[in-house]
Scaffold this motif. Structure first.
Motif, PDB file in Angstrom:
ATOM      1  N   SER A 109       0.809  -1.218   0.000  1.00 18.01           N
ATOM      2  CA  SER A 109       0.000   0.000   0.000  1.00 18.01           C
ATOM      3  C   SER A 109       0.837   1.262   0.000  1.00 18.01           C
ATOM      4  N   LYS A 110       2.042   1.147  -0.530  1.00 15.81           N
ATOM      5  CA  LYS A 110       2.898   2.322  -0.621  1.00 15.81           C
ATOM      6  C   LYS A 110       3.274   2.562  -2.069  1.00 15.81           C
ATOM      7  N   SER A 111       3.750   3.752  -2.347  1.00 16.55           N
ATOM      8  CA  SER A 111       4.157   4.082  -3.705  1.00 16.55           C
ATOM      9  C   SER A 111       5.619   3.729  -3.902  1.00 16.55           C
ATOM     10  N   GLY A 112       5.957   3.260  -5.099  1.00 18.22           N
ATOM     11  CA  GLY A 112       7.335   2.887  -5.376  1.00 18.22           C
ATOM     12  C   GLY A 112       7.689   3.157  -6.822  1.00 18.22           C
ATOM     13  N   SER A 113       8.968   3.158  -7.113  1.00 21.67           N
ATOM     14  CA  SER A 113       9.425   3.374  -8.483  1.00 21.67           C
ATOM     15  C   SER A 113       9.785   2.036  -9.112  1.00 21.67           C
ATOM     16  N   PRO A 114       9.300   1.774 -10.333  1.00 22.09           N
ATOM     17  CA  PRO A 114       9.631   0.507 -10.979  1.00 22.09           C
ATOM     18  C   PRO A 114      11.132   0.353 -11.162  1.00 22.09           C
ATOM     19  N   HIS A 115      11.635  -0.825 -10.917  1.00 20.02           N
ATOM     20  CA  HIS A 115      13.034  -1.092 -11.198  1.00 20.02           C
ATOM     21  C   HIS A 115      13.219  -1.143 -12.710  1.00 20.02           C
ATOM     22  N   VAL A 116      14.437  -1.022 -13.159  1.00 20.05           N
ATOM     23  CA  VAL A 116      14.706  -0.963 -14.590  1.00 20.05           C
ATOM     24  C   VAL A 116      14.981  -2.371 -15.119  1.00 20.05           C
ATOM     25  N   LEU A 117      14.130  -2.828 -16.013  1.00 20.14           N
ATOM     26  CA  LEU A 117      14.325  -4.104 -16.696  1.00 20.14           C
ATOM     27  C   LEU A 117      14.441  -3.850 -18.193  1.00 20.14           C
ATOM     28  N   THR A 118      15.030  -4.791 -18.905  1.00 19.71           N
ATOM     29  CA  THR A 118      15.037  -4.695 -20.352  1.00 19.71           C
ATOM     30  C   THR A 118      14.799  -6.067 -20.964  1.00 19.71           C
ATOM     31  N   ASN A 119      13.948  -6.117 -21.983  1.00 20.31           N
ATOM     32  CA  ASN A 119      13.767  -7.338 -22.769  1.00 20.31           C
ATOM     33  C   ASN A 119      14.229  -7.106 -24.210  1.00 20.31           C
ATOM     34  N   GLN A 120      15.202  -6.220 -24.345  1.00 18.06           N
ATOM     35  CA  GLN A 120      15.706  -5.861 -25.669  1.00 18.06           C
ATOM     36  C   GLN A 120      16.250  -7.073 -26.416  1.00 18.06           C
ATOM     37  N   LYS A 121      16.905  -7.978 -25.685  1.00 21.37           N
ATOM     38  CA  LYS A 121      17.468  -9.150 -26.350  1.00 21.37           C
ATOM     39  C   LYS A 121      16.364  -9.995 -26.974  1.00 21.37           C
ATOM     40  N   LEU A 122      15.247 -10.145 -26.267  1.00 24.22           N
ATOM     41  CA  LEU A 122      14.120 -10.901 -26.809  1.00 24.22           C
ATOM     42  C   LEU A 122      13.590 -10.238 -28.075  1.00 24.22           C
ATOM     43  N   GLN A 123      13.544  -8.928 -28.086  1.00 26.13           N
ATOM     44  CA  GLN A 123      13.029  -8.206 -29.240  1.00 26.13           C
ATOM     45  C   GLN A 123      13.908  -8.370 -30.475  1.00 26.13           C
ATOM     46  N   THR A 124      15.187  -8.660 -30.274  1.00 30.03           N
ATOM     47  CA  THR A 124      16.074  -8.860 -31.429  1.00 30.03           C
ATOM     48  C   THR A 124      15.692 -10.113 -32.215  1.00 30.03           C
ATOM     49  N   LEU A 125      14.903 -11.005 -31.597  1.00 29.64           N
ATOM     50  CA  LEU A 125      14.403 -12.192 -32.311  1.00 29.64           C
ATOM     51  C   LEU A 125      13.098 -11.900 -33.034  1.00 29.64           C
ATOM     52  N   GLY A 126      12.626 -10.661 -32.939  1.00 30.08           N
ATOM     53  CA  GLY A 126      11.377 -10.304 -33.607  1.00 30.08           C
ATOM     54  C   GLY A 126      10.157 -10.730 -32.824  1.00 30.08           C
ATOM     55  N   ILE A 127      10.310 -10.973 -31.526  1.00 28.53           N
ATOM     56  CA  ILE A 127       9.210 -11.445 -30.702  1.00 28.53           C
ATOM     57  C   ILE A 127       8.575 -10.281 -29.939  1.00 28.53           C
ATOM     58  N   LYS A 128       7.271 -10.140 -30.048  1.00 25.73           N
ATOM     59  CA  LYS A 128       6.545  -9.117 -29.310  1.00 25.73           C
ATOM     60  C   LYS A 128       5.496  -9.810 -28.438  1.00 25.73           C
ATOM     61  N   VAL A 129       5.221  -9.215 -27.271  1.00 28.03           N
ATOM     62  CA  VAL A 129       4.232  -9.783 -26.366  1.00 28.03           C
ATOM     63  C   VAL A 129       3.004  -8.910 -26.332  1.00 28.03           C
ATOM     64  N   GLN A 130       1.841  -9.536 -26.034  1.00 27.16           N
ATOM     65  CA  GLN A 130       0.571  -8.830 -26.053  1.00 27.16           C
ATOM     66  C   GLN A 130       0.298  -8.157 -24.711  1.00 27.16           C
TER      67      GLN A 130
END
Length: 307
Positions: free
Chosen positions: A284-305
């Motif tokens: 119940s508190k506010s927080g800042s999202p941690h930084v993630l990247t799925n750039q490597k997955l995108q290099t395969l041309g894969i997109k998620v819905q």
């Protein structure tokens, strides 16, 4: 590590040349969708997933199952049974993964998960399997108190084993230890292995049940890092696993998620989806999202819905 060169999969499907792939692990959200998705793409599938009679009936009712699905038995602790099932398969998906990796993971299961996965790797290598696609978890990457705040989490990151032990995070500890052991053995055996590291998986388990955000949150004492809550849909995850088998250039680890939400957004989502339930005070508190990247997955041309 060897590079797998194989004829175009689309052409192979058209010509009916695809042989068997095998799905191992426990009956769950991912394994059920993976079997369904593989059948839909024309694969011949062997499944060693332990099911009840009702679940087996549900699987055999899937389109193509009567012609191309074989339900068989293999014990992860029995290397010989795995090698026998894998013989003749050019692809194996090892999906054994607890649905809740943070809470309620029995510490005595860690050794079982590590040894079972090593048996799978060894059996794949000796059965001449062309590629193993192993399901790990984002939890094998994010739990590290020594990481610089705001640093990006990518495929080079690993959870800190000592930190996991100190916090009794047995699920993340199991996933980290299992994946590291699997990589060491796969390299030693020159087995072509690709590892998928998914975030929290949401979506229906075929026709019978639904994965719930609340199921994941029950008993969870804290978020992995400040504001970190990432998710994706199981249908996308199943397709990502299949792409990891089919795309020759796929290699190494792949972080998989659709989006990351802050703790504030998570609270609002829980209130929207489950208005009759109270929000756990720890969220119940506010927080800042941690930084993630799925750039490597995108290099395969894969997109998620969008979920």
């Amino acid at each position: 590590m060897g590079v797998w060169e194989y004829e175009d999969f689309a052409a192979a499907r058209e010509e009916g040349k695809l042989r068997h792939v095998c799905v191992t692990g426990s009956w769950g959200l991912l394994s059920s969708w993976l079997v369904r998705s593989l059948l839909a793409k024309g694969y011949n599938v062997r499944s060693t997933v332990h099911t009840t009679a009702e679940e087996a009936k549900e699987l055999m009712a899937l389109p193509g199952a009567k012609e191309r699905l074989e339900l068989t038995q293999a014990d992860l602790m029995d290397y010989g049974s795995l090698a026998e099932v894998f013989m003749g398969c050019y692809g194996v998906f090892h999906t054994a993964s607890p649905s809740d990796l943070v809470s309620n993971y029995p510490p005595e299961m860690i050794d079982w998960e590590v040894r079972g996965t090593l048996n799978v790797v060894e059996a794949c290598a000796n059965a001449a399997v062309k590629r193993l696609v192993l399901t790990s978890s984002l939890s094998a990457m994010v739990w590290d108190h020594q990481r610089t705040p705001g640093a990006c989490i990518d495929e080079k990151c690993w959870s800190n084993l000592d930190f996991c032990r100190s916090k009794k995070l047995w699920g993340p500890l199991a996933k980290t230890m299992t994946e590291k052991a699997a990589w060491a053995l796969a390299r030693d055996k020159e087995l072509d292995m690709v590892v998928i590291n998914p975030a929290i998986v949401l979506g229906p388990k075929l026709l019978t049940s639904r994965a719930s955000i609340m199921n994941y949150l029950q008993g969870m004492k804290e978020l992995p890092q400040s504001g970190l809550f990432a998710y994706l849909h199981v249908e996308d995850l199943a397709q990502i696993h299949i792409s990891a088998l089919e795309i020759t250039k796929a290699s190494g680890r792949y972080i998989c998620y659709e989006r990351v939400v802050s703790e504030f957004e998570l609270v609002e989502l829980i209130r929207k989806l489950y208005p009759e339930r109270s929000v756990p005070s720890r969220f119940s508190k506010s927080g800042s999202p941690h930084v993630l990247t799925n750039q490597k997955l995108q290099t395969l041309g894969i997109k998620v819905q969008q979920v």
